[in-house]
Design an enzyme around this catalytic site. Structure first.
Site, PDB file in Angstrom:
ATOM      1  N   PHE A 151      42.427  -0.664  55.870  1.00 54.67           N
ATOM      2  CA  PHE A 151      41.530  -1.401  56.770  1.00 54.67           C
ATOM      3  C   PHE A 151      41.157  -2.778  56.255  1.00 54.67           C
ATOM      4  O   PHE A 151      40.749  -3.646  57.028  1.00 54.67           O
ATOM      5  CB  PHE A 151      40.240  -0.592  57.032  1.00 54.67           C
ATOM      6  CG  PHE A 151      39.220  -0.708  55.924  1.00 54.67           C
ATOM      7  CD1 PHE A 151      38.385  -1.815  55.829  1.00 54.67           C
ATOM      8  CD2 PHE A 151      39.106   0.276  54.950  1.00 54.67           C
ATOM      9  CE1 PHE A 151      37.467  -1.940  54.798  1.00 54.67           C
ATOM     10  CE2 PHE A 151      38.198   0.160  53.915  1.00 54.67           C
ATOM     11  CZ  PHE A 151      37.380  -0.953  53.846  1.00 54.67           C
ATOM     12  N   CYS A 283      40.992  -4.905  47.003  1.00 56.18           N
ATOM     13  CA  CYS A 283      41.576  -4.128  45.903  1.00 56.18           C
ATOM     14  C   CYS A 283      41.575  -4.954  44.629  1.00 56.18           C
ATOM     15  O   CYS A 283      41.818  -4.425  43.554  1.00 56.18           O
ATOM     16  CB  CYS A 283      42.981  -3.670  46.250  1.00 56.18           C
ATOM     17  SG  CYS A 283      44.121  -5.024  46.384  1.00 56.18           S
TER      18      CYS A 283
HETATM   19  P1  NAD Z   1      42.978   4.932  53.253  1.00 58.95           P
HETATM   20  O1  NAD Z   1      43.781   5.541  52.163  1.00 58.95           O
HETATM   21  O2  NAD Z   1      41.838   5.700  53.783  1.00 58.95           O
HETATM   22  O3  NAD Z   1      43.915   4.608  54.523  1.00 58.95           O
HETATM   23  C1  NAD Z   1      45.119   3.896  54.383  1.00 58.95           C
HETATM   24  C2  NAD Z   1      46.087   4.349  55.471  1.00 58.95           C
HETATM   25  O4  NAD Z   1      46.407   5.728  55.272  1.00 58.95           O
HETATM   26  C3  NAD Z   1      45.524   4.236  56.879  1.00 58.95           C
HETATM   27  O5  NAD Z   1      46.524   3.712  57.723  1.00 58.95           O
HETATM   28  C4  NAD Z   1      45.166   5.669  57.256  1.00 58.95           C
HETATM   29  O6  NAD Z   1      45.346   5.930  58.629  1.00 58.95           O
HETATM   30  C5  NAD Z   1      46.119   6.509  56.438  1.00 58.95           C
HETATM   31  N1  NAD Z   1      45.524   7.767  55.971  1.00 58.95           N
HETATM   32  C6  NAD Z   1      44.227   7.972  55.620  1.00 58.95           C
HETATM   33  N2  NAD Z   1      44.054   9.245  55.213  1.00 58.95           N
HETATM   34  C7  NAD Z   1      45.260   9.841  55.296  1.00 58.95           C
HETATM   35  C8  NAD Z   1      45.720  11.168  55.015  1.00 58.95           C
HETATM   36  N3  NAD Z   1      44.895  12.106  54.558  1.00 58.95           N
HETATM   37  N4  NAD Z   1      47.011  11.436  55.211  1.00 58.95           N
HETATM   38  C9  NAD Z   1      47.859  10.500  55.676  1.00 58.95           C
HETATM   39  N5  NAD Z   1      47.476   9.238  55.972  1.00 58.95           N
HETATM   40  C10 NAD Z   1      46.197   8.908  55.776  1.00 58.95           C
HETATM   41  O7  NAD Z   1      42.531   3.501  52.722  1.00 58.95           O
HETATM   42  P2  NAD Z   1      41.510   2.496  53.393  1.00 58.95           P
HETATM   43  O8  NAD Z   1      40.130   3.042  53.260  1.00 58.95           O
HETATM   44  O9  NAD Z   1      41.981   2.092  54.728  1.00 58.95           O
HETATM   45  O10 NAD Z   1      41.677   1.232  52.436  1.00 58.95           O
HETATM   46  C11 NAD Z   1      40.919   1.027  51.274  1.00 58.95           C
HETATM   47  C12 NAD Z   1      41.686   1.451  50.049  1.00 58.95           C
HETATM   48  O11 NAD Z   1      42.913   0.720  49.962  1.00 58.95           O
HETATM   49  C13 NAD Z   1      40.949   1.142  48.752  1.00 58.95           C
HETATM   50  O12 NAD Z   1      41.100   2.216  47.867  1.00 58.95           O
HETATM   51  C14 NAD Z   1      41.657  -0.091  48.216  1.00 58.95           C
HETATM   52  O13 NAD Z   1      41.582  -0.265  46.812  1.00 58.95           O
HETATM   53  C15 NAD Z   1      43.058   0.176  48.654  1.00 58.95           C
HETATM   54  N6  NAD Z   1      43.838  -1.035  48.697  1.00 58.95           N
HETATM   55  C16 NAD Z   1      44.754  -1.231  47.723  1.00 58.95           C
HETATM   56  C17 NAD Z   1      45.488  -2.391  47.687  1.00 58.95           C
HETATM   57  C18 NAD Z   1      46.482  -2.628  46.591  1.00 58.95           C
HETATM   58  O14 NAD Z   1      47.231  -3.586  46.675  1.00 58.95           O
HETATM   59  N7  NAD Z   1      46.534  -1.793  45.574  1.00 58.95           N
HETATM   60  C19 NAD Z   1      45.307  -3.355  48.685  1.00 58.95           C
HETATM   61  C20 NAD Z   1      44.372  -3.116  49.681  1.00 58.95           C
HETATM   62  C21 NAD Z   1      43.640  -1.941  49.685  1.00 58.95           C
END
Ligand code: NAD
Length: 491
Positions: A151, A283
């Site tokens: 997100f 992140c």
């Molecule tokens: P999230 O893991 O909740 O969701 C990411 C994606 O996965 C979404 O499209 C969601 O629909 C899907 N998803 C969620 N739960 C799932 C499940 N149980 N099974 C399958 N798919 C699922 O992450 P978020 O809250 O959207 O984003 C924030 C996180 O992303 C933070 O931990 C942040 O550090 C990380 N992030 C990392 C980077 C990086 O480059 N390392 C960059 C941006 C964000």
């Protein structure tokens, strides 16, 4: 309110799923969209893969110079629509307009770098590896590739992958976060104006059902995931078990070390921006600030003054410096973690909870918060907070600071503030993180560099952006050819 459509086979299509989840403006709880969310989104995904697979047969055979042409137009369209896209990011994600513009600029830079694909995909050739025998390596695309996005950067993160994937000859399906799908809807209105064959780029909405369908579909050859660590691990395990190439970027907990010889004014500004920019939902957000030998508390005092004065409010108001966090659940989780830190012995230097912003009383606002005196092995120091909370830790030496930096589970970013080259060099060499900042607070790699990440912050080998993306989205083929000189004819 109309349910958001998918973009598949070159056009807009209604989802087979009638269940939806709301897209909510985090500043005022207004419902600004309804996104398909349920088991039938898996059927949408199958249909998207079918057209993407078909499109791959023709697209992969187009000359690379032709494949990059739509990217030039996309860059112009993104630039021409930047303000509108930035507004949408702010409305669904909460960040300030300046932050939204910044992330779109990063997206555009990836399009620009991917336009270099004709050079980046060039083959390597060795003549006469034996008499009359030549050997060369060519790069070919993989097939249908998919992106699962988080997100916090709705406009940027799909662009770490999309331009490289299609320039290399793949077809590409994006599943945006169900919390912020509106930005990609707008981007796809621009993609619709490109001269791309149907099925080369698709957008499919949904949540876990869509993700699982992507991970299981045999015609999807590669997955680029960005999100939280637990889901990254799951995506990596299930995707690779199904024979796919997977790059999965996870969560983070980024420490910043401030040495006593740091430039206080500059460090304070940069560290405050790193911690509270995007309301800490980056992140690469600073989370734990380790001051070394700050016996008189000069750095602490400076950070406190800077955080205290940061303005919080609705991102569309150009005068504010920090927006809300994404959901009410997120706000509760962050408040709960602060509470936990206090239970562990932490002391609040600045409490950003219980804030009400006039006109936005229902928004998910937390003001800048600082906690000190936390135990090094406590939960608040170890857990990703993803909110505007700074944990302040004091240590005696750079060696102890490095030991602390390397004790964390994550490895996305580590930074140091100092005017000593030798100490900076030592830190750069010994800190276990994929992105290092020296007098930099958000060490976000430019598009020509890979967006690195180590330990629990990344699962896979090749990262997004730059040459890593070229390698990730291509497979190598090595050809050995014999042309005996006796076979040459005289004409
Ligand atoms: P999230 O893991 O909740 O969701 C990411 C994606 O996965 C979404 O499209 C969601 O629909 C899907 N998803 C969620 N739960 C799932 C499940 N149980 N099974 C399958 N798919 C699922 O992450 P978020 O809250 O959207 O984003 C924030 C996180 O992303 C933070 O931990 C942040 O550090 C990380 N992030 C990392 C980077 C990086 O480059 N390392 C960059 C941006 C964000």
């Amino acid at each position: 309110m109309e349910i958001l459509k998918n973009y598949t086979n070159g056009g807009w299509e209604s989802s087979r799923e009638i269940q939806t989840t709301d897209v909510i403006n985090p500043a005022n709880q207004e419902v600004i969209g309804k996104v398909p969310y349920g088991p039938k989104t898996a059927i949408d995904l199958d249909m998207a893969v079918e057209s993407a697979h078909k499109a791959f047969q023709g697209w992969s055979q187009e000359p690379v110079m032709k494949r990059v042409q739509p990217l030039y137009k996309l860059k112009s369209l993104l630039e021409a629509n930047l303000e509108d896209l930035a507004k949408t990011i702010t409305m669904e994600c909460g960040k300030t307009l300046a932050e939204s513009r910044g992330e779109l600029q990063r997206a555009i830079e990836n399009v620009e770098v991917a336009c270099g694909m004709p050079v980046m995909m060039q083959s390597e050739f060795s003549e006469n590896i034996a008499s009359g025998i030549d050997e060369f390596m060519i790069r070919q695309p993989l097939g249908v590739c998919g992106c699962i996005a988080p997100f916090n950067f709705p406009g940027m993160i799909p662009f770490w992958f999309l331009p490289y994937a299609i320039a290399a000859g793949n077809t590409f399906i994006i599943k945006p976060s169900e919390k912020v799908p509106l930005t990609m809807m707008k981007v796809f209105k621009l993609i619709d104006q490109l001269d791309l064959p149907d099925g080369v780029v698709s957008l499919v909405h949904g949540g876990k059902d869509t993700v699982d369908a992507m991970l299981d579909h045999l015609d999807i050859k590669a997955i680029s995931f960005v999100g939280s660590t637990n889901v990254a691990k799951y995506v990596y395990a299930r995707g690779t078990a199904n024979g796919k190439r997977v790059q999965a970027q996870g969560g983070a907990k980024n420490p910043i070390v401030v040495l006593p010889d740091a430039d206080i004014e500059m460090s304070t500004k940069i560290i405050t921006d790193s911690t509270y920019g995007c309301a800490g939902q980056r992140c690469l957000a600073a989370s734990t600030i380790v001051t070394v030998a700050d016996d008189r508390g000069i750095i602490k005092e400076s950070l406190y003054e800077s955080a205290k004065n940061r303005t919080t409010g609705y991102g569309l108001d150009e005068t504010i410096e920090m927006g809300p966090v994404i959901t009410t659940e997120s706000k509760e989780r962050i408040s709960g973690l602060i509470e936990k830190g206090l239970g562990e012995g932490g002391k609040l230097l600045l409490d950003g909870r219980n804030v009400k912003i006039s006109g936005f009383e229902n928004g998910n606002f937390i003001r800048p918060t600082i906690i000190e005196d936390l135990p090094l092995d406590g939960e608040l120091v170890k857990t990703e907070i993803f909110g505007p909370v700074m944990s302040l830790i004091q240590l005696d030496t750079i060696d102890r600071a490095l030991q602390f930096v390397n004790s964390g589970a994550y490895g996305n970013m580590a930074c140091i503030f100092t005017s000593s080259g030798a100490n900076a060099r030592k830190f750069r060499s010994l800190a276990n993180a994929g992105n290092i900042g020296i007098n930099i607070g958000v060490a976000a790699p430019m598009a020509q560099f890979p967006f690195s990440g180590w330990k629990e912050s990344f699962f896979g080998d090749l990262h997004g952006q730059g040459r890593h993306a070229v390698e990730f989205f291509t497979q190598t083929k090595v050809v050995v050819e014999r042309w005996p000189k006796e076979w040459s004819r005289k004409f």
